[in-house]
Design a protein around this motif. Structure first.
Motif, short mmCIF file in Angstrom:
data_model
loop_
_atom_site.label_atom_id
_atom_site.label_comp_id
_atom_site.label_asym_id
_atom_site.label_seq_id
_atom_site.Cartn_x
_atom_site.Cartn_y
_atom_site.Cartn_z
N ASP A 47 0.85 -1.19 0.00
CA ASP A 47 0.00 0.00 0.00
C ASP A 47 0.89 1.25 0.00
O ASP A 47 1.73 1.42 0.89
CB ASP A 47 -0.91 -0.02 1.23
CG ASP A 47 -1.78 1.21 1.33
OD1 ASP A 47 -1.33 2.21 1.95
OD2 ASP A 47 -2.89 1.18 0.78
N ILE A 48 0.72 2.13 -0.98
CA ILE A 48 1.61 3.28 -1.16
C ILE A 48 1.62 4.19 0.06
O ILE A 48 2.68 4.64 0.50
CB ILE A 48 1.28 4.06 -2.46
CG1 ILE A 48 2.29 5.20 -2.69
CG2 ILE A 48 -0.13 4.62 -2.44
CD1 ILE A 48 3.66 4.78 -3.05
N GLN A 86 7.95 2.22 -4.22
CA GLN A 86 7.46 3.39 -4.95
C GLN A 86 8.08 4.69 -4.43
O GLN A 86 7.97 5.72 -5.07
CB GLN A 86 5.93 3.49 -4.81
CG GLN A 86 5.19 2.28 -5.33
CD GLN A 86 5.46 2.04 -6.80
OE1 GLN A 86 5.33 2.93 -7.62
NE2 GLN A 86 5.87 0.82 -7.13
N PHE A 87 8.72 4.64 -3.25
CA PHE A 87 9.21 5.84 -2.56
C PHE A 87 10.47 5.50 -1.80
O PHE A 87 10.56 4.44 -1.16
CB PHE A 87 8.12 6.32 -1.59
CG PHE A 87 8.52 7.48 -0.72
CD1 PHE A 87 8.44 8.77 -1.19
CD2 PHE A 87 8.97 7.27 0.58
CE1 PHE A 87 8.79 9.85 -0.38
CE2 PHE A 87 9.33 8.33 1.39
CZ PHE A 87 9.24 9.63 0.91
N GLU A 88 11.44 6.39 -1.87
CA GLU A 88 12.67 6.26 -1.09
C GLU A 88 13.08 7.65 -0.63
O GLU A 88 12.94 8.62 -1.37
CB GLU A 88 13.78 5.63 -1.93
CG GLU A 88 15.07 5.41 -1.17
CD GLU A 88 16.09 4.60 -1.96
OE1 GLU A 88 17.26 4.63 -1.57
OE2 GLU A 88 15.72 3.96 -2.96
N ILE A 89 13.58 7.76 0.60
CA ILE A 89 14.02 9.03 1.15
C ILE A 89 15.40 8.86 1.77
O ILE A 89 15.65 7.91 2.51
CB ILE A 89 13.02 9.59 2.18
CG1 ILE A 89 13.47 10.94 2.72
CG2 ILE A 89 12.72 8.59 3.29
CD1 ILE A 89 12.42 11.67 3.56
N LEU A 101 5.94 3.97 6.48
CA LEU A 101 6.94 3.03 6.96
C LEU A 101 8.35 3.51 6.60
O LEU A 101 9.29 3.35 7.40
CB LEU A 101 6.67 1.64 6.37
CG LEU A 101 7.40 0.46 6.97
CD1 LEU A 101 7.30 0.42 8.50
CD2 LEU A 101 6.87 -0.83 6.37
N ALA A 102 8.52 4.12 5.44
CA ALA A 102 9.84 4.68 5.08
C ALA A 102 10.24 5.75 6.08
O ALA A 102 11.39 5.79 6.54
CB ALA A 102 9.80 5.25 3.66
N THR A 155 16.63 14.03 -0.07
CA THR A 155 16.43 13.61 -1.45
C THR A 155 15.36 12.52 -1.43
O THR A 155 15.46 11.57 -0.65
CB THR A 155 17.73 13.04 -2.07
OG1 THR A 155 18.76 14.02 -1.96
CG2 THR A 155 17.53 12.68 -3.53
N VAL A 156 14.33 12.70 -2.27
CA VAL A 156 13.30 11.68 -2.40
C VAL A 156 13.30 11.16 -3.82
O VAL A 156 13.53 11.90 -4.78
CB VAL A 156 11.89 12.17 -1.99
CG1 VAL A 156 11.83 12.50 -0.52
CG2 VAL A 156 11.44 13.34 -2.83
#
Length: 137
Positions: A51-52, A122-125, A58-59, A81-82
C-alpha cells in the motif's frame, strides 16, 4: 601497508541483519553530520509494503529509527532527497503524508527525483542531518 578506513556506522534497532545481508550501512557519522542511506517502506523482512500510503509512512518510520539511533530527530535534517516511481501518479498521495513527519519551517532542502525502478518500492528518502553538538557521537 593499506588500512581500511573506519566508518562510524549507525544501525537502527532490530534491522542490522537486513543491512548486512544487503551490504550497506544505514547511516554514517562523519564530521558533525549523519549521512543516511535511502530508506524505503520495507517490512521487517525487507519486503515492500504494497500500500503506497503505508509504504511512505513506513519509510519515514524506518528513517526516524536511524535518526533516533544517532541521537537525532527530523528537526536535525538539513538536506532531503526523495525518489519516486511514477511521480505523476503518486506525488499528491505521497506529499499529503509528508507534513506528518516533516516538522515546521524552516524546512530542509529538498531534491525530488522521478525514477523508473526502486527494487519494488514506490518511494525512497535519504537525508543528511546535523549531529547535535550536545549529544555524544
Amino acid at each position: 601497508m593499506t588500512t581500511t578506513p573506519t566508518r562510524d556506522v549507525v544501525f537502527p534497532p532490530g534491522r542490522k541483519a537486513l543491512y548486512e545481508r544487503n551490504r550497506y550501512s544505514p547511516a554514517i557519522r562523519s564530521n558533525g553530520f549523519l549521512f543516511v542511506s535511502g530508506q524505503v517502506g520495507s517490512r521487517e523482512d525487507g519486503s515492500p509494503e504494497p500500500d503506497i500510503e503505508k509504504q511512505v509512512r513506513l519509510a519515514f518510520e524506518n528513517l526516524n529509527g536511524i535518526l533516533g539511533a544517532a541521537g537525532c530527530t527530523f528537526d536535525d535534517v538539513v538536506d532531503v532527497t526523495v525518489f519516486l516511481v511514477n511521480p505523476e501518479a503518486h506525488f499528491e498521495t505521497i506529499w499529503k503524508i509528508v507534513p506528518d513527519y516533516w516538522g515546521t519551517a524552516p524546512y530542509p532542502t529538498l531534491t525530488g527525483i522521478g525514477v523508473t525502478w526502486l527494487y519494488g518500492f514506490q518511494f525512497e528518502i535519504k537525508v543528511i542531518a546535523k549531529l547535535p553538538e550536545d549529544r555524544p557521537h
